[in-house]
Scaffold this motif. Structure first.
Motif, PDB file in Angstrom:
ATOM      1  N   PRO A 116       0.831  -1.203   0.000  1.00 36.25           N
ATOM      2  CA  PRO A 116       0.000   0.000   0.000  1.00 36.25           C
ATOM      3  C   PRO A 116       0.869   1.257   0.000  1.00 36.25           C
ATOM      4  N   GLN A 145      -0.361  -3.030  -6.250  1.00 33.83           N
ATOM      5  CA  GLN A 145      -0.432  -1.796  -5.471  1.00 33.83           C
ATOM      6  C   GLN A 145      -1.834  -1.622  -4.900  1.00 33.83           C
ATOM      7  N   ALA A 146      -1.935  -1.325  -3.621  1.00 34.37           N
ATOM      8  CA  ALA A 146      -3.232  -1.112  -2.979  1.00 34.37           C
ATOM      9  C   ALA A 146      -3.339   0.322  -2.474  1.00 34.37           C
ATOM     10  N   ALA A 147      -4.551   0.802  -2.382  1.00 36.14           N
ATOM     11  CA  ALA A 147      -4.775   2.117  -1.779  1.00 36.14           C
ATOM     12  C   ALA A 147      -4.408   2.064  -0.300  1.00 36.14           C
ATOM     13  N   HIS A 148      -4.223   3.238   0.282  1.00 39.53           N
ATOM     14  CA  HIS A 148      -3.778   3.350   1.669  1.00 39.53           C
ATOM     15  C   HIS A 148      -4.685   2.556   2.609  1.00 39.53           C
ATOM     16  N   ARG A 166      -5.754  -0.494   2.416  1.00 38.65           N
ATOM     17  CA  ARG A 166      -6.653  -1.501   1.842  1.00 38.65           C
ATOM     18  C   ARG A 166      -5.967  -2.810   1.484  1.00 38.65           C
ATOM     19  N   ALA A 167      -4.704  -2.957   1.816  1.00 39.11           N
ATOM     20  CA  ALA A 167      -3.967  -4.152   1.409  1.00 39.11           C
ATOM     21  C   ALA A 167      -4.622  -5.464   1.849  1.00 39.11           C
ATOM     22  N   THR A 209       0.839  -9.239   2.505  1.00 35.92           N
ATOM     23  CA  THR A 209       0.877  -7.785   2.476  1.00 35.92           C
ATOM     24  C   THR A 209       2.103  -7.320   3.262  1.00 35.92           C
ATOM     25  N   GLN A 222       3.116  -3.925   5.201  1.00 36.35           N
ATOM     26  CA  GLN A 222       2.472  -2.672   5.609  1.00 36.35           C
ATOM     27  C   GLN A 222       3.151  -2.018   6.810  1.00 36.35           C
ATOM     28  N   ASP A 231      -0.289   2.886   8.085  1.00 31.42           N
ATOM     29  CA  ASP A 231      -1.208   2.299   7.108  1.00 31.42           C
ATOM     30  C   ASP A 231      -2.127   1.273   7.769  1.00 31.42           C
ATOM     31  N   GLY A 263      -6.216   1.601   7.732  1.00 34.48           N
ATOM     32  CA  GLY A 263      -6.438   0.202   7.404  1.00 34.48           C
ATOM     33  C   GLY A 263      -6.885  -0.660   8.568  1.00 34.48           C
TER      34      GLY A 263
END
Length: 248
Positions: free
Chosen positions: A49, A66-69, A71-72, A90, A92, A96, A101
């Motif tokens: 993320p 790639q994940a949004a902030h 959302r991994a 993931t 992170q 995040d 998250g």
């Protein structure tokens, strides 16, 4: 002549973009070593993320998404459910995973999703300038808490392993660090177990790694290691917080 040490195959030859003295690089290498030892590089998909982990796709030879902030875990859940043969992890940071998250993390654990999460806790927002994070310690000075974190107005830090240990869906939760050789070996053991749990279909595994951030802590690399030992470990004790699968 026998080779005793070399770059893991699952690690690219790209130079790390982490700040000098940051222990992100140690953890990134450990993840790659585990992929090599388990022989899973070709079927592994990593999810990175926003934050210092955002460049992870430059470092791992496996497929990366790639994940949004924050959302991994949700993205990882979709990837894993679409093809359970995938090995999905993931990578992170605390700003995040434990902030924006938190919802995705909690509910992935509650559902017992068969994914692996590598969680880097350096008690600060590293990439965006050193703001107070959900994991910043009481009294810790950051860009947004210049007089120290005041728990009366800003609350207490989020202890992720302790919180998730109350969820029936979580299988394996362990907090480690990488401050010396012994701790690095222990961290690798935990990361390898988290991946092996996924291969065995045991469910949700998370390894929390207490890490340094010399740039935003305003300390040298050596001072950062000592600060972590003296301040973070007492507040975030190392150890296994849940292991439904039992000992290896």
């Amino acid at each position: 002549m026998s080779i005793v040490f070399q770059r893991p195959h699952a690690l690219t030859n790209a130079e790390f973009s982490y700040c000098p003295g940051c222990t992100h690089g140690i953890v990134t290498r450990l993840v790659a070593e585990v992929m090599d030892e388990l022989g899973i590089e070709g079927r592994t998909i990593g999810v990175a993320p926003v934050g210092c982990s955002v460049t992870a796709y430059n470092f791992f030879n496996c497929d990366m998404v790639q994940a949004a902030h924050g959302r991994a875990p949700a993205v990882a859940t979709g990837i894993k459910r679409s093809d359970p043969n995938n090995v999905v992890f993931t990578y992170q940071g605390d700003g995040d995973l434990a902030s924006i998250g938190a919802c995705e993390t909690v509910h992935a654990a509650a559902r017992g999703e068969n994914i692996t999460i590598i969680f880097i806790n350096n008690a600060i927002y590293g990439m965006t300038g050193g703001q107070m994070a959900p994991t910043s310690l009481p009294g810790q000075v950051t860009q947004t808490s210049p007089y120290g974190r005041d728990v009366a107005t800003q609350g207490y830090p989020v202890k992720v392993c302790e919180m998730l240990s109350q969820l029936d869906g979580a299988t394996y939760l362990e907090r480690v660090t990488v401050t010396d050789v012994k701790q690095v070996r222990n961290a690798k053991r935990a990361i390898k177990k988290a991946f092996q749990n996924q291969l065995d279909g045991k469910g949700f595994s998370l390894v929390e790694v207490l890490s340094t951030c010399p740039s935003n802590w305003g300390k040298t690399p050596v001072q950062s290691i000592e600060w972590l030992k003296e301040n973070m470990i007492p507040y975030y004790p190392l150890g296994v917080y849940k292991d439904k699968g039992g000992e290896e």
